[in-house]
Design an enzyme around this catalytic site. Structure first.
Site, PDB file in Angstrom:
ATOM      1  N   ARG A 161     -28.899  19.979  39.330  1.00 27.15           N
ATOM      2  CA  ARG A 161     -27.623  19.616  38.680  1.00 27.15           C
ATOM      3  C   ARG A 161     -27.790  19.282  37.188  1.00 27.15           C
ATOM      4  O   ARG A 161     -27.028  18.498  36.633  1.00 27.15           O
ATOM      5  CB  ARG A 161     -26.937  18.429  39.378  1.00 27.15           C
ATOM      6  CG  ARG A 161     -26.575  18.684  40.803  1.00 27.15           C
ATOM      7  CD  ARG A 161     -25.472  19.728  40.979  1.00 27.15           C
ATOM      8  NE  ARG A 161     -25.283  19.967  42.384  1.00 27.15           N
ATOM      9  CZ  ARG A 161     -25.960  20.877  43.113  1.00 27.15           C
ATOM     10  NH1 ARG A 161     -26.853  21.679  42.513  1.00 27.15           N
ATOM     11  NH2 ARG A 161     -25.756  21.021  44.387  1.00 27.15           N
ATOM     12  N   SER A 164     -18.729  16.026  45.242  1.00 28.07           N
ATOM     13  CA  SER A 164     -19.586  14.849  45.403  1.00 28.07           C
ATOM     14  C   SER A 164     -19.524  13.998  44.145  1.00 28.07           C
ATOM     15  O   SER A 164     -19.625  14.519  43.036  1.00 28.07           O
ATOM     16  CB  SER A 164     -21.041  15.268  45.614  1.00 28.07           C
ATOM     17  OG  SER A 164     -21.147  16.034  46.782  1.00 28.07           O
ATOM     18  N   GLU A 200     -22.761  12.522  39.597  1.00 29.32           N
ATOM     19  CA  GLU A 200     -22.752  13.964  39.313  1.00 29.32           C
ATOM     20  C   GLU A 200     -21.522  14.297  38.466  1.00 29.32           C
ATOM     21  O   GLU A 200     -21.553  15.189  37.627  1.00 29.32           O
ATOM     22  CB  GLU A 200     -22.710  14.726  40.645  1.00 29.32           C
ATOM     23  CG  GLU A 200     -22.803  16.228  40.491  1.00 29.32           C
ATOM     24  CD  GLU A 200     -22.974  16.942  41.831  1.00 29.32           C
ATOM     25  OE1 GLU A 200     -23.691  16.437  42.720  1.00 29.32           O
ATOM     26  OE2 GLU A 200     -22.382  18.020  41.981  1.00 29.32           O
TER      27      GLU A 200
HETATM   28  C1  LIG Z   1     -13.762  20.322  46.220  1.00 27.16           C
HETATM   29  C2  LIG Z   1     -14.953  20.393  45.316  1.00 27.16           C
HETATM   30  C3  LIG Z   1     -16.172  20.811  45.802  1.00 27.16           C
HETATM   31  C4  LIG Z   1     -17.289  20.894  44.970  1.00 27.16           C
HETATM   32  N1  LIG Z   1     -18.472  21.323  45.479  1.00 27.16           N
HETATM   33  C5  LIG Z   1     -19.542  21.465  44.674  1.00 27.16           C
HETATM   34  C6  LIG Z   1     -20.773  21.963  45.192  1.00 27.16           C
HETATM   35  O1  LIG Z   1     -20.904  22.288  46.356  1.00 27.16           O
HETATM   36  N2  LIG Z   1     -21.813  22.085  44.329  1.00 27.16           N
HETATM   37  C7  LIG Z   1     -21.715  21.769  43.008  1.00 27.16           C
HETATM   38  O2  LIG Z   1     -22.690  21.922  42.274  1.00 27.16           O
HETATM   39  N3  LIG Z   1     -20.558  21.269  42.497  1.00 27.16           N
HETATM   40  C8  LIG Z   1     -19.480  21.125  43.291  1.00 27.16           C
HETATM   41  N4  LIG Z   1     -18.300  20.634  42.794  1.00 27.16           N
HETATM   42  C9  LIG Z   1     -18.235  20.187  41.401  1.00 27.16           C
HETATM   43  C10 LIG Z   1     -17.680  21.261  40.423  1.00 27.16           C
HETATM   44  O3  LIG Z   1     -16.905  22.199  41.098  1.00 27.16           O
HETATM   45  C11 LIG Z   1     -18.799  21.966  39.687  1.00 27.16           C
HETATM   46  O4  LIG Z   1     -19.532  21.037  38.953  1.00 27.16           O
HETATM   47  C12 LIG Z   1     -18.245  23.059  38.740  1.00 27.16           C
HETATM   48  O5  LIG Z   1     -19.294  23.916  38.400  1.00 27.16           O
HETATM   49  C13 LIG Z   1     -17.591  22.470  37.492  1.00 27.16           C
HETATM   50  O6  LIG Z   1     -16.982  23.538  36.778  1.00 27.16           O
HETATM   51  P1  LIG Z   1     -15.677  23.298  35.905  1.00 27.16           P
HETATM   52  O7  LIG Z   1     -15.361  24.573  35.194  1.00 27.16           O
HETATM   53  O8  LIG Z   1     -14.587  22.745  36.722  1.00 27.16           O
HETATM   54  O9  LIG Z   1     -16.206  22.233  34.871  1.00 27.16           O
HETATM   55  P2  LIG Z   1     -15.397  20.973  34.267  1.00 27.16           P
HETATM   56  O10 LIG Z   1     -15.162  19.989  35.344  1.00 27.16           O
HETATM   57  O11 LIG Z   1     -14.226  21.430  33.500  1.00 27.16           O
HETATM   58  O12 LIG Z   1     -16.474  20.399  33.258  1.00 27.16           O
HETATM   59  C14 LIG Z   1     -17.672  19.857  33.752  1.00 27.16           C
HETATM   60  C15 LIG Z   1     -18.634  19.673  32.572  1.00 27.16           C
HETATM   61  O13 LIG Z   1     -19.018  20.961  32.100  1.00 27.16           O
HETATM   62  C16 LIG Z   1     -18.859  21.022  30.691  1.00 27.16           C
HETATM   63  N5  LIG Z   1     -18.482  22.409  30.379  1.00 27.16           N
HETATM   64  C17 LIG Z   1     -17.485  23.116  30.948  1.00 27.16           C
HETATM   65  N6  LIG Z   1     -17.455  24.362  30.431  1.00 27.16           N
HETATM   66  C18 LIG Z   1     -18.472  24.432  29.536  1.00 27.16           C
HETATM   67  C19 LIG Z   1     -18.964  25.462  28.667  1.00 27.16           C
HETATM   68  N7  LIG Z   1     -18.399  26.672  28.615  1.00 27.16           N
HETATM   69  N8  LIG Z   1     -20.015  25.183  27.882  1.00 27.16           N
HETATM   70  C20 LIG Z   1     -20.612  23.950  27.909  1.00 27.16           C
HETATM   71  N9  LIG Z   1     -20.182  22.941  28.697  1.00 27.16           N
HETATM   72  C21 LIG Z   1     -19.128  23.187  29.493  1.00 27.16           C
HETATM   73  C22 LIG Z   1     -17.744  20.042  30.385  1.00 27.16           C
HETATM   74  O14 LIG Z   1     -17.819  19.569  29.053  1.00 27.16           O
HETATM   75  C23 LIG Z   1     -18.016  18.935  31.382  1.00 27.16           C
HETATM   76  O15 LIG Z   1     -18.951  18.012  30.895  1.00 27.16           O
HETATM   77  C24 LIG Z   1     -17.172  20.529  43.610  1.00 27.16           C
HETATM   78  C25 LIG Z   1     -15.938  20.099  43.116  1.00 27.16           C
HETATM   79  C26 LIG Z   1     -14.833  20.025  43.961  1.00 27.16           C
HETATM   80  C27 LIG Z   1     -13.512  19.591  43.416  1.00 27.16           C
END
Ligand SMILES: Cc1cc2nc3c(=O)[nH]c(=O)nc-3n(C[C@H](O)[C@H](O)[C@H](O)COP(=O)(O)OP(=O)(O)OC[C@H]3O[C@@H](n4cnc5c(N)ncnc54)[C@H](O)[C@@H]3O)c2cc1C
Length: 330
Positions: free
Chosen positions: A176, A227, A317
């Site tokens: 992560r 999580s 996380e």
């Molecule tokens: C129901 C649910 C289930 C999930 N299950 C998992 C799982 O099984 N495994 C897992 O790893 N995660 C899981 N997650 C967490 C999440 O989905 C992941 O971390 C996902 O990859 C975040 O992507 P996002 O685009 O929504 O990022 P955001 O939430 O929008 O941003 C997260 C971080 O990434 C940074 N960021 C976003 N885009 C960029 C970019 N282009 N360049 C640099 N930094 C950037 C942001 O600044 C922020 O700090 C889950 C979430 C939910 C709601």
């Protein structure tokens, strides 16, 4: 009335072609938790040049700024973010043999589906992880024993001035984590993912089976961030605690945080509309009109209980936005 720096910024950002600019945009509408006050300015584009121009402008103005993707891993404060929030929704996919070069604004599930349809093996176990590709690379998202780092070949990123490319090793991936978590000014524009040959029907079945389990755990309408805490490496636990952890809960060298949280009575905890799931101690959700203030109190309380009972610190996380103590961009 004096013109605020943000209205000047908003006007200049709005002059960038293909850019949508909102002032005082409620971030609750951009997070899966559906929590969070306004961003002073929010700009959104699917055009890579417009995005880079906006980044450059935000940087030159010296205002607080941050990039979001799908908002699925964010806890945004109730007072919002007094700065510029940028979102890139470019989602082009270029397909070369067994590699895909994908823009960061692509929805991860769309890439999973695209790869499965073309019998490209590698991403199928990440099915059901919400959010965009950029967020997944930033946090090295993963599930079912695999994470995106296994596929990443090249990452193109920018600090607003120039575009650079990193190979997998330079991204410093681990559980992560990636270098992009330490360098918040480096924004991922696109990523090349390398696959292996697979069988489309088998890949689709693996993904569908995982999807069924995941949808039961995280109903698609649930307001949450997956999580809250990272799992914990067994080898890094205090010796006495290692002795308490049943061998059967250790997976790939890690103990689910949920196990520790369950021991300290997390399941079913509630504060306002914020609840800890009664079936999963590491899942906190907004059951209605939940507030970030309540969410943070529950997170702190859970960390305290684990610290007092087991003598170590759980690590979040989720990423915090707009809080005093969060690691925000300079
Ligand atoms: C129901 C649910 C289930 C999930 N299950 C998992 C799982 O099984 N495994 C897992 O790893 N995660 C899981 N997650 C967490 C999440 O989905 C992941 O971390 C996902 O990859 C975040 O992507 P996002 O685009 O929504 O990022 P955001 O939430 O929008 O941003 C997260 C971080 O990434 C940074 N960021 C976003 N885009 C960029 C970019 N282009 N360049 C640099 N930094 C950037 C942001 O600044 C922020 O700090 C889950 C979430 C939910 C709601």
């Amino acid at each position: 009335m004096p013109v605020s720096v943000f209205s000047v910024a908003a006007d200049r950002l709005a002059a960038i072609p293909n850019m949508t600019v909102l002032v005082q945009a409620p971030l609750s509408g951009y997070t899966r938790f559906r929590i969070g006050g306004p961003a002073a300015v929010l700009c959104d584009t699917s055009d890579v040049e417009a995005f880079q121009s906006a980044l450059q402008l935000a940087k030159s103005l010296g205002l607080p700024r941050m990039v979001i993707g799908g908002g699925t891993n964010l806890v945004v404060s109730d007072t919002g973010f007094e700065g510029i929030v940028l979102r890139f929704t470019g989602a082009n996919i270029l397909h070369y043999g067994k590699a895909l070069r994908v823009e960061s604004g692509a929805i991860l599930q769309d890439i999973v589906d695209y790869s499965i349809q073309r019998a490209l093996k590698g991403l199928e176990t990440l099915t059901g992880i919400p959010g965009y590709l950029g967020g997944a690379v930033y946090g090295n998202a993963g599930a079912y024993g695999h994470s995106i780092q296994e596929l990443v070949q090249l990452v193109w990123f920018t600090d607003g001035n120039q575009v650079e490319t990193f190979n997998n090793a330079a991204c410093q991936f681990h559980y992560r984590e990636s270098i992009f978590k330490d360098q918040k000014d480096w924004i991922i524009l696109s990523t090349q993912l390398g696959f292996r040959d697979g069988d489309a029907a088998e890949l689709a079945k693996t993904a569908a089976d995982i999807r069924t389990i995941r949808d039961a755990k995280y109903p698609p309408s649930m307001r949450c961030a997956g999580s809250i805490f990272k799992n914990v490496f067994f080898a890094e636990l205090p010796g006495a605690v290692q002795g308490e952890v049943p061998a059967k809960v250790v997976r790939e060298g890690k103990v689910p945080s949920a196990w520790f949280l369950e021991q300290v009575g997390a399941k079913g905890m509630q504060r306002g509309d914020i609840k800890v799931a009664d079936y999963h101690a590491n899942l906190i959700y907004n059951d209605g009109e939940g507030a970030a203030a309540d969410l943070v109190v529950i997170i702190e309380e859970l960390k305290k209980r684990v610290r007092e009972r087991f003598g170590f610190e759980l690590e979040e996380e989720v990423q915090f936005v707009g809080f005093e103590y969060s690691a925000e961009p300079a």
